[in-house]
Motif scaffolding. Sequence first.
Motif, PDB file in Angstrom:
ATOM      1  N   GLN A   2       0.301   6.554  -3.308  1.00 18.12           N
ATOM      2  CA  GLN A   2      -0.654   7.607  -2.952  1.00 18.12           C
ATOM      3  C   GLN A   2      -1.922   7.493  -3.781  1.00 18.12           C
ATOM      4  OE1 GLN A   2       0.721  11.676  -2.385  1.00 18.12           O
ATOM      5  NE2 GLN A   2       2.855  10.968  -2.454  1.00 18.12           N
ATOM      6  N   THR A   3      -1.759   7.074  -5.040  1.00 23.43           N
ATOM      7  CA  THR A   3      -2.901   6.925  -5.938  1.00 23.43           C
ATOM      8  C   THR A   3      -3.736   5.726  -5.503  1.00 23.43           C
ATOM      9  OG1 THR A   3      -1.548   7.775  -7.740  1.00 23.43           O
ATOM     10  CG2 THR A   3      -3.595   6.664  -8.336  1.00 23.43           C
ATOM     11  N   LYS A   4      -5.012   5.919  -5.328  1.00 25.61           N
ATOM     12  CA  LYS A   4      -5.887   4.828  -4.896  1.00 25.61           C
ATOM     13  C   LYS A   4      -6.560   4.124  -6.068  1.00 25.61           C
ATOM     14  CE  LYS A   4      -4.729   5.683  -0.781  1.00 25.61           C
ATOM     15  NZ  LYS A   4      -3.665   4.813  -0.203  1.00 25.61           N
ATOM     16  N   ARG A   5      -6.648   4.781  -7.208  1.00 23.30           N
ATOM     17  CA  ARG A   5      -7.300   4.184  -8.366  1.00 23.30           C
ATOM     18  C   ARG A   5      -6.245   3.795  -9.400  1.00 23.30           C
ATOM     19  NH1 ARG A   5      -8.486   6.413 -12.851  1.00 23.30           N
ATOM     20  NH2 ARG A   5      -8.277   8.521 -11.992  1.00 23.30           N
TER      21      ARG A   5
ATOM     22  N   ASP B  17       0.828  -1.212   0.000  1.00 22.73           N
ATOM     23  CA  ASP B  17       0.000   0.000   0.000  1.00 22.73           C
ATOM     24  C   ASP B  17       0.864   1.265   0.000  1.00 22.73           C
ATOM     25  OD1 ASP B  17       1.066  -0.218   2.494  1.00 22.73           O
ATOM     26  OD2 ASP B  17      -0.831  -0.040   3.587  1.00 22.73           O
TER      27      ASP B  17
END
Length: 264
Positions: free
Chosen positions: A150-153, A147
């Motif tokens: 920073q990008t979640k998508r 994880d």
Amino acid sequence: MRTDQHPYDDIRAYLAERDTVLIPVGAVEQYGSHLATGTELRICESIATEIGEHTGLAVTPIVPVNYSAMFLDYPGTLSVEMHTIESYLKDMCDALAGQGFRHFFFINIHAGSLGPIESVCRHLRRKYDAVGGLIDVFSIMRDVAGDSFQTKRSPSGHASEMVTSVALAKFPELVFMDRARATESLRPFTADVKTVSSGKVSLGKSSFAVFSDISDYAPIGTQGDPTHASAGVGHTIWNATVQYMSEAALKFSTMSFTSEATAS
């Protein structure tokens, strides 16, 4: 040991002790507006070379061009047919098998070569009783990264944060961050069906294949957001990937399809 950087006596001496060869299979294709078309090529060849240095295993020069038809709308993309990749790899591996190699580990970085590599490995099994295998560079990078993005998508999507971070860490000359842009959403092709990639859409609890070009659903040629990429994250991913893939290559080099009971 890079086979193209040693004379044949060194390779003959290697074959007296070991029979494993690592074969990197790369690609030259568009990688958004901010990454050079040779990004995958450089990543694949460099990581295979480092694995060879860590393990002492033989590494061939990279196979540079892949099946990249889904990116041909973008200048600079190179593509050959899947049967061309299969024939090329088969001929190359027949030559190596004739010299005594029996463990063929493909360092692969692009989905277009998955089928051809499997076919070649099964050919090597039938003809030479050889062991063939494949490890996918980006799959390992995704798994070891955890994880850290920073990008979640779609952080590991095409030209998104993961590969851009790795490129910033290892090949900054290939990165043009002032041109980096996020793809806000992938265009769906019909109601209730979500576009995932150039060969996959999801519907409800599962998915099915639709063989689109990336320009059909992401005109700028990217999936996700590369703007949060960092060299620090890229170095961490690279080092963990090399460590894992080196261990996997060494394990692969000891594999046999013939059990002791069968052999006796």
